[in-house]
Design an enzyme around this catalytic site. Sequence first.
Site, PDB file in Angstrom:
ATOM      1  N   HIS A   9     -29.968  37.325 -10.620  1.00  0.00           N
ATOM      2  CA  HIS A   9     -31.568  38.253 -10.640  1.00  0.00           C
ATOM      3  C   HIS A   9     -31.690  39.495 -11.367  1.00  0.00           C
ATOM      4  O   HIS A   9     -32.568  40.395 -11.029  1.00  0.00           O
ATOM      5  CB  HIS A   9     -31.907  38.421  -9.202  1.00  0.00           C
ATOM      6  CG  HIS A   9     -32.177  37.167  -8.313  1.00  0.00           C
ATOM      7  ND1 HIS A   9     -31.490  36.045  -8.200  1.00  0.00           N
ATOM      8  CD2 HIS A   9     -33.449  36.911  -7.674  1.00  0.00           C
ATOM      9  CE1 HIS A   9     -31.910  35.180  -7.457  1.00  0.00           C
ATOM     10  NE2 HIS A   9     -33.149  35.339  -7.176  1.00  0.00           N
ATOM     11  N   GLU A  17     -40.760  26.926 -13.270  1.00  0.00           N
ATOM     12  CA  GLU A  17     -41.072  27.795 -14.488  1.00  0.00           C
ATOM     13  C   GLU A  17     -41.256  27.066 -15.639  1.00  0.00           C
ATOM     14  O   GLU A  17     -41.983  27.368 -16.563  1.00  0.00           O
ATOM     15  CB  GLU A  17     -39.825  28.860 -14.762  1.00  0.00           C
ATOM     16  CG  GLU A  17     -39.790  29.840 -13.610  1.00  0.00           C
ATOM     17  CD  GLU A  17     -39.269  29.736 -12.397  1.00  0.00           C
ATOM     18  OE1 GLU A  17     -38.657  28.475 -11.916  1.00  0.00           O
ATOM     19  OE2 GLU A  17     -39.453  30.478 -11.447  1.00  0.00           O
TER      20      GLU A  17
END
Lengths: 442, 324
Positions: free
Chosen positions: B129, B60
């Site tokens: 998450h 990322e």
Amino acid sequence: MARTLSLSSKPKKSASPSKKKGVRPVITKKVTKAPAKTANKAPAKKAAPKKSDVKAVAAKKPAPLSKAPKAAKVTKAVVKPAAPVSKVSKTSTDWSKDPFNAKLKPAEKIGFLREMLRIRRFEQQALKHYNNGAMGGFLHLYIGQESVAVGTASLMNGKDEIITAYRDHGHALAVGMGMDECMAELFGKGTGCSKGKGGSMHFFAPDKHYWGGHGIVGGQAPLGMGLAFALKYKGLKGCAVAFLGDGAVNQGVFSECLNMAALFELPVVFVIENNGYSMGTSLERSSAIRHSLASRAEGFDVDWSLCGGFDLYELRANLGAVMEKARTKFRPHVLEVSTYRYYGHSVADANAKKYRSPEEIERYKTECDPITLWEKQLLKEKVITEAGIEKINAEAKAEAAAAADFAIASPWPSEESIFEDIYHEVDHQTEAGQTGRHFFSE
Amino acid sequence: MPVITYRQALNDAFAEELSRDENVFLMGEEVAQYNGAYKVTEGLWQKFGSKRVIDTPISEAAFLGMGVGAAMMGLRPVVELMFWSFAYVGLDQIINNAGCIRYMSGGLINVPMVIRGPANGGTNVGATHSHTPENFLANTPGLKVVCPATPYDAKGLMISSIRDNDTVCFMENTLLYGDLGEVPDGAYTIPLGVAEVKREGIDVSLIAHGRAVLTSLAAAEILSAEHGIEAEVVDLRSIRPLDEETILNSVAKTHRAVLVDENKPFCGVSSQIAALLAEQAFDELDAPVLRVTALDAPAIYSMPLEKLQLPDAQVVVAKVLSSF
């Protein structure tokens, strides 16, 4: 299915695992001296590299790319921080004959000297005012490393893009930013290159292909990759050169970048300016090394090499070749350049003279100073006279002094400017910029 | 008007913009050949090819930073985060680089990038998450934050975000991807910074964004049917820039505000709205400003308890009733 990114029309590389023919620098001698890795060894006692170390580094110097031996087994070895490459150079190639140097005109060679002297005098002037308290922030001086930025700027082709970290004054001046705007930025004045909003670590000049100037160690590496991505996407024949220090290679994002640059076949050259110290921590105390920092690229199938950064010819020859490879073959490269800074990590580095010996610093100044070496070279080539050097030096000093006067006389930024240059849409008073509340203070 | 899913509305927005502007490209994990982890980019790689729709490795920080670098050079990256929770390993790139470069360069550079993906809890995947970072990204001047609740808003806001010359953090919701709604064909824009009154009412203002808007609408129906209370539902749509006028107008009409927010309560989006009302609507209020937020604990895995953590219509109804 082939990998997904296909910006170029050239055929994909073969997926064959067979080792391509060697362009790798290869170690031929094992270094017997163990690195000083024990934590209890007082850094202050660390001696300058001994002769035996110098020899070991000489043995590890990469062969010229065209002559690299075929893949030999890499022996576990250690590179000492910022080895005095000038000594090494004496026994290796005469870089002045390299294609990237052979056709240089005397005026260009003198120009390089002028640029290096301008950077040094600029920073010395800045240091004076920093120590007087006239400016704040950090001041990461480039003094001792000037050849790297000047050599790089001299190789840029008008489409190449560069980006660096916080030790950014040298790169800024080398690409053509003015001393006035840079000095004023250090003083936090409205006439500064970033209108007093960036400071020492954040100089930018997109019109000169210079994208900063970044304060977070390693954070600029993926941006450099993005510059390369955009060049390839637009079909421009340029490369991106992303500088980082020897400390930054330990940031995770750098490893991510090596992987992605290789996967996407991006025209990017990562230049590790290895000055031997990750702030106050020497290379050997901050980085686990098999061969060199650059050799970490091996695991990502990225080409790498080492070069000395003190001799402008050597820097140009090595960097020029890998920039050209990036532009034409879309091959990323990691080039580790040996260099040295005379001052601390920043001027605020309270331990600047404690983690290395005064003798070490002095040795680099007397044996490896890139400006002195270049002056000697140009005198030897009879390109310039002592008087000519002195004239350039005096001009650089005067320019730096005038830049400080300019900065001191310049106004502070206006209070209103605090809310400018945050959103493009607001600055340009577009409909989007005038819809909804963007700022939440009175 | 065609009725399509929230997911398809986003997909249509990408297709429109990929066709319109060659500088637009999509990238992220699994966006191309896999068709998107949540199928939001389905079919786009086949249609637009590998130059425009790009699979990245799981890195990322590197691909967010690469997006910033490409955007500085004039491209318009649309970068997918499989979950906004994964942005946390790349926040340096979002906050320090995308968010601050324009300022630090004195306006020489802008970063026209969209960072997008789902940012929601409630899917039984545990704390790592389930983050909702709209509050702290909106805390960075230089970034914009958008949270659409409906398919129509998702498409119009996405097209505006791609065309915007600043970095927009676009927060979707996996629980909404399958929701159906009327969405026009072709390109249209919804400006950032314009809230919408999704339901008119006179007794209390429910102010929400993202999925909490739907929760508020459900609560409003219960309040109307069972308690004779007509709630007005204000959908913020974009967090920064923020449409304060619509919020203040609604509260001036209803004199009560209940803020419904799937964000956590401490310094959440609702905190900012509460501050706004305290500063600018004090004299309009007949009752204290109340909040219904996610419970202030990491998202729990266990399904029945997780349901308790996010605002639901009954909790909103109870909170509204407590205000009378």
